[in-house]
Scaffold this active site. Structure first.
Site, short mmCIF file in Angstrom:
data_model
loop_
_atom_site.label_atom_id
_atom_site.label_comp_id
_atom_site.label_asym_id
_atom_site.label_seq_id
_atom_site.Cartn_x
_atom_site.Cartn_y
_atom_site.Cartn_z
CB CYS A 2 -0.71 -0.02 1.28
SG CYS A 2 -2.11 -1.75 1.50
NE ARG A 27 5.36 -0.01 -0.83
CZ ARG A 27 4.91 0.45 0.06
NH1 ARG A 27 4.71 2.04 0.75
NH2 ARG A 27 4.58 -0.33 1.11
CD1 TRP A 75 -1.01 -6.96 -2.44
CD2 TRP A 75 -1.31 -6.76 -4.05
NE1 TRP A 75 -0.45 -8.12 -2.55
CE2 TRP A 75 -0.67 -7.66 -4.58
CE3 TRP A 75 -1.00 -5.34 -4.68
CZ2 TRP A 75 -0.57 -8.61 -5.43
CZ3 TRP A 75 -0.68 -6.41 -6.07
CH2 TRP A 75 -0.30 -7.64 -6.20
CG ASN A 101 0.41 1.28 4.23
OD1 ASN A 101 -0.64 1.60 3.17
ND2 ASN A 101 1.62 1.97 3.80
N GLY A 102 -0.83 -1.78 7.28
CA GLY A 102 0.12 -2.63 7.81
C GLY A 102 -1.74 -3.47 8.17
CD GLU A 487 21.34 -14.99 5.68
OE1 GLU A 487 21.44 -13.84 5.47
OE2 GLU A 487 22.34 -15.72 4.55
CE LYS A 491 23.01 -11.69 5.18
NZ LYS A 491 23.03 -12.20 4.04
CD GLU A 494 26.45 -12.01 2.44
OE1 GLU A 494 26.78 -12.38 1.22
OE2 GLU A 494 25.80 -11.80 3.18
CG HIS A 510 30.66 -35.02 15.99
ND1 HIS A 510 30.68 -36.11 16.70
CD2 HIS A 510 29.91 -35.23 17.17
CE1 HIS A 510 29.98 -36.93 16.74
NE2 HIS A 510 29.08 -37.10 17.49
CE LYS A 609 20.71 -6.82 -3.27
NZ LYS A 609 21.04 -7.22 -1.80
#
Length: 614
Positions: A2, A27, A75, A101-102, A487, A491, A494, A510, A609
């Site tokens: 929205c 959007r 939306w 919105n939300g 992950e 991060k 990176e 182990h 990217k």
């Protein structure tokens, strides 16, 4: 996804609002509308389904003008795309209009309460309950400011609102609750603007005020007054946005990665919007529609991806096997085609790729096509190669992701995988009735939970000050949160160039336990789930060897506080959705460590990217 635009000033509000909405078309939306206080002092509303051009044509045929107004592109979340569900919404008296919105988490309870008092609802949306709450307060003698404050105190979830009222025609009332999206107030010369996104109003002013969580702005032609929802005055200074479009897009954030971390509540909201039907307790996927027979014919689903998307795939395996009871394999795109995979027409290959142009993932998709498998994708970039060649697709709706290190594309991918699990579970007949509804309802709380994590960013700066000079980190997790350990480590590698490894906590003995000493921080994902006691045991083993523990724990967990050196907390969450919440502290930790070390956060060395060469 929205969009909101508002105007108050000497000009005709209608063309300004419509132009602002046009600048937010990127959007995505399925309907649009405006509400303007006309020359007679009444609220005139125009709403249309489909593209903004349809609304513009409607306004051309049935003009509306005035000096105060609001507009919205919607939306759908609650209720199908149609005129009655489009925003703005007006109450029974016609004196108040709102755009939103939300997701209002407790809207059903509020709606039942209002209907019991005689309120009639014209739409199926959650938004409409707010306008009725405000009108009820007005009827009881409150002024508009009091009415908005009282109404919003009753709303649960992450939301943004803008109200107008014919009782006070020269005022806009804008509020932000949580992180369902921004609320920006543009400061002009003798006129003022409100928008969900800077580009909507940047043509008119570059001086912006940004609302924070639980703040209300009262906007008049002369300026803006900001206070908390409880009425405490807040002093604000406009922030000057450069005309450079890249700098403007970054706004007040130091880096795009930081901005994209803080956009995750809105990105997840946009990903859920139009797909989770909270009223019926079901999921629909606009780009991937199959019959129950087709769903039951799936014998195996193979997820192919690279980097962060591959870790999303590992979490997706837990989600899809639990919700849809389909055997799932996860493979790197760069390895898949070199091992002659066993797949056929009863297999589905699900590619996950933010750009849709990752060369190894595309090669894996081509291999799958040649072997006759069905091809689906979860992708962010519309029109990309992965999007085009897929038989079915689910868009991430993350919006542009500029930072090389992926953040919001990861969490929106996980949201898509959960939605897919619910959808396939229903189609296969293994997830139905109240159990399906419970899983769908859990999504409504997700944006607010994300916002609560993002409210504590200062803690990560303190940790970065302590640990920025370390050269090694170890991340531990179990079950569905083991990929989050992977992950988190990725991060950190990176963007800060600190060596980090993610490990399943049960494998500590182990090998990795040999690395533990007083100089190596261990990040342990120890939230209160079914393997909590196992993770506590791992924390104790690290401490027994002189290690430093940074624990990620559930809010209110006093047991972990006694054992860990540092504790980061997250709110309790449904287990299958917990990785979406749990990854955010690890993103923030990596970001603050990289900033403290002086690294180029948005463009780390040697990385691109989108990897478009093998």
């Amino acid at each position: 996804m929205c969009g909101i635009v508002g105007y108050v000033g000497p000009q005709n509000a209608t063309p300004i609002i419509l132009d602002g909405l046009k600048r937010l078309e990127y959007r995505g939306y399925d309907s649009a509308g405006i509400a303007v206080i006309n020359g007679e002092g009444d609220i005139s509303v125009r709403r249309e389904v489909g593209k903004l051009s349809g609304l513009i044509e409607m306004v051309g045929g049935s003009p509306v003008s005035g000096h105060t107004g609001i507009g919205h592109t919607r939306w759908a979340t609650h209720g199908e795309p149609c005129r009655r569900n489009a925003h703005p919404h007006v109450g029974d008296t016609g004196e108040v209009a709102v755009v939103h919105n939300g997701i209002i988490e407790n809207y059903m309870a509020l709606r039942r309460e209002l209907e019991a008092t005689g309120c009639s609802f014209a739409s199926e949306t959650d938004t409409e309950v707010v306008v009725h709450l405000v009108e009820a307060e007005l009827a009881g003698g409150a002024d508009m400011e009091q009415a908005v404050r009282r109404a919003l105190r009753r709303v649960e979830g992450a939301n943004a609102f803008v109200f107008v009222t014919s009782r006070e025609p020269g005022r806009l009332f804008a509020a932000r609750l949580g992180n369902a999206g921004g609320v920006t107030v543009g400061v002009g010369e003798g006129e003022m603007f409100v928008a969900s996104d800077i580009p909507a109003i940047l043509e008119h002013t570059r001086d912006m005020v940004f609302l924070e969580n639980k703040q209300l702005a009262i906007v008049t032609q002369a300026g803006v007054e900001v206070s908390t929802i409880d009425g405490e005055r807040v002093e604000v200074e406009p922030y000057s946005i450069p005309w450079d479009p890249v700098a403007a897009a970054k706004g007040t954030y130091r880096h795009f990665m930081q901005k994209e971390i803080y956009e995750q509540a809105r990105a997840v909201t946009d990903t859920i919007r139009g797909r989770a039907d909270f009223e019926r307790g079901r999921v629909r996927l606009e780009g991937l529609e199959i019959s129950p027979e087709e769903a039951r014919s799936i014998e195996k689903l193979v997820i192919v991806a690279c980097g962060t998307s591959a870790y999303a795939g590992r979490i997706g395996k837990f989600m899809l096997e639990s919700l849809a009871r389909i055997p799932v394999e996860v493979d790197y795109g760069s390895e898949f085609r070199y091992r002659d995979p066993i797949i056929d027409e009863n297999s589905v290959i699900l590619a996950i790729t933010q750009s849709g142009e990752t060369v190894d993932t595309l090669a894996a998709m081509e291999e799958a096509q040649e072997k006759g498998a069905r091809l689906w994708s979860i992708v962010n970039v519309i029109g990309s190669q992965a999007h085009r060649i897929s038989e079915g697709h689910i868009l991430m709706h993350a919006g542009p992701e500029i930072g090389v290190a992926s953040t919001k594309a990861f969490t929106t991918s996980l949201t898509d995988l959960y939605l897919l699990g619910c959808y396939l579970g229903e189609m296969r007949g293994v997830l139905t009735g109240e159990r399906l509804r419970e899983h769908v309802d859990a999504l409504s709380r997700l944006p607010d939970l994300i916002g609560r994590v993002l409210d504590h960013g200062e803690l990560y700066e303190d940790l970065a000050h302590v640990f920025h000079d370390r050269e090694h980190f170890l991340y531990l997790g179990r079950g569905i949160n083991y990929p989050i350990a992977l992950e988190g480590a990725l991060k950190l590698k990176e963007i800060s160039y600190i060596h980090a490894e993610g490990y399943p906590a049960g494998e500590m003995k182990h090998g990795p336990i040999a690395l533990i000493d007083e100089s190596m921080p261990v990040v342990a994902i120890a939230v209160q789930d079914h393997v909590y006691d196992k993770m506590i045991s791992q924390v104790e083993q690290v401490k027994a060897r002189g290690g430093i523990v940074i624990a990620l724990a559930t809010e209110g967990d006093e047991r972990i506080v006694e054992k860990a050196d540092h504790v980061l907390t997250v709110p309790a969450c449904a287990s299958l959705l917990s990785p979406i919440i749990n990854v955010i502290p690890l993103q923030l930790l990596a970001y603050e460590l990289a900033v403290r070390r002086g690294c180029d956060v948005d463009q780390p060395r040697n990385l691109a990217k989108s990897v478009t060469v093998e």
